[in-house]
Design a protein around this motif. Structure first.
Motif, PDB file in Angstrom:
ATOM      1  N   PRO A  97      26.133 -39.980  51.468  1.00 15.82           N
ATOM      2  CA  PRO A  97      26.288 -38.531  51.331  1.00 15.82           C
ATOM      3  C   PRO A  97      26.679 -38.156  49.915  1.00 15.82           C
ATOM      4  O   PRO A  97      27.490 -38.810  49.268  1.00 15.82           O
ATOM      5  N   ARG A  98      26.085 -37.092  49.439  1.00 17.82           N
ATOM      6  CA  ARG A  98      26.340 -36.618  48.080  1.00 17.82           C
ATOM      7  C   ARG A  98      27.606 -35.771  48.084  1.00 17.82           C
ATOM      8  O   ARG A  98      27.769 -34.876  48.911  1.00 17.82           O
ATOM      9  N   THR A  99      28.480 -36.054  47.135  1.00 15.79           N
ATOM     10  CA  THR A  99      29.741 -35.321  47.062  1.00 15.79           C
ATOM     11  C   THR A  99      29.739 -34.256  45.968  1.00 15.79           C
ATOM     12  O   THR A  99      30.453 -33.266  46.081  1.00 15.79           O
ATOM     13  N   ARG A 100      28.946 -34.433  44.936  1.00  9.12           N
ATOM     14  CA  ARG A 100      28.907 -33.430  43.880  1.00  9.12           C
ATOM     15  C   ARG A 100      27.870 -32.363  44.211  1.00  9.12           C
ATOM     16  O   ARG A 100      26.895 -32.625  44.915  1.00  9.12           O
ATOM     17  N   PRO A 101      28.025 -31.165  43.707  1.00 10.57           N
ATOM     18  CA  PRO A 101      27.095 -30.085  44.037  1.00 10.57           C
ATOM     19  C   PRO A 101      25.700 -30.333  43.471  1.00 10.57           C
ATOM     20  O   PRO A 101      25.525 -31.025  42.467  1.00 10.57           O
ATOM     21  N   TYR A 102      24.723 -29.744  44.123  1.00 15.74           N
ATOM     22  CA  TYR A 102      23.342 -29.803  43.659  1.00 15.74           C
ATOM     23  C   TYR A 102      23.130 -28.761  42.563  1.00 15.74           C
ATOM     24  O   TYR A 102      23.719 -27.669  42.610  1.00 15.74           O
ATOM     25  N   PRO A 103      22.260 -29.043  41.608  1.00 10.35           N
ATOM     26  CA  PRO A 103      21.863 -27.978  40.673  1.00 10.35           C
ATOM     27  C   PRO A 103      20.925 -26.997  41.370  1.00 10.35           C
ATOM     28  O   PRO A 103      20.246 -27.344  42.340  1.00 10.35           O
TER      29      PRO A 103
END
Length: 241
Positions: A97-103
């Motif tokens: 799972p991605r923890t940093r925001p998407y651009p």
């Protein structure tokens, strides 16, 4: 005493003694010659225990009991280095799972009946439910809030004008009253930096309520952009599949 009596010896004493000594000396030699060699003794014991089986100690390439004999001249099988491993589960592994925001600069739209379309701008909008005040006469003077109708904001799409007129034809279905053909499910898919699909917003029964042609100005020198406004009957945000 007569001399003949003092020197007389039994006949054959010396020859018989030699024969007796020869017999006693010849006995061990015969015993040594007839005694089996250690290897022959082991083979004999093996034959007695296992029938006609060869002695394990004398076999240069012993074969363990229960294993199949192999041909020494057979070619050894080698694995192909380029072949993928048998239990390669790396393709089926899920991304962490991605923890940093998407651009917000990479996205695409999936519209039923159309290929995946790219737009320069997309405003997804949201949903809202109107609260209604309600009270009964036997209750305190405070109002209760109950949910009313839910409305969904339209989705605004902008893209540069090209030769394709598929979106304009979609809007034309609405103008002609062919709503069964005009209502379509739409997906707004957010992409990560590598172009992999991320979260998405699914619009139910969307149709183009408004189409705006680009502003043309010879002094501006900007890209011609057309705008499409979609209305729908429900929006759902989903995670990464």
């Amino acid at each position: 005493m007569p001399r003949s009596a003092s020197v007389a010896r039994p006949c054959g004493t010396s020859g018989g003694g030699r024969r007796e000594r020869a017999t006693t000396e010849e006995g061990p030699r015969r015993a040594r010659r007839t005694e089996p060699a250690p290897a022959a003794a082991r083979r004999a014991v093996r034959r007695e225990e296992g029938g006609d089986r060869e002695s394990v100690g004398d076999d240069p390439d012993p074969v363990e009991e229960g294993s199949e004999p192999t041909d020494g001249n057979a070619e050894e099988t080698t694995k192909d280095d380029d072949a993928p491993p048998e239990n390669d589960d790396t393709r089926d592994e899920e991304r962490p799972p991605r923890t940093r925001p998407y651009p917000n600069v990479r996205f695409l739209l999936g519209i039923d009946g159309f290929p995946e379309a790219g737009f320069s701008a997309c405003r997804v909008g949201g949903s809202g439910t109107e609260p209604l005040r309600y009270r009964e006469g036997n209750e305190p003077l405070d109002y209760r809030l109950v949910p009313g109708t839910t409305t969904y904001e339209p989705v605004l799409l902008e893209r540069g004008v090209g030769d394709a007129a598929a979106l304009a034809g979609w809007r034309r279905l609405v103008e002609q009253g062919r709503m069964n053909e005009a209502r379509r499910d739409v997906e707004v898919i957010l992409l990560d930096e590598a172009g992999n699909p991320g979260p998405r917003w699914e619009l139910r029964a969307a149709w183009p309520a408004r189409y705006v042609a680009p502003d043309l100005d010879a002094r501006d020198g900007d890209v011609a952009v057309e705008t499409l406004e979609l209305v729908h009957e429900g929006i759902e945000r989903t995670g990464v599949e």
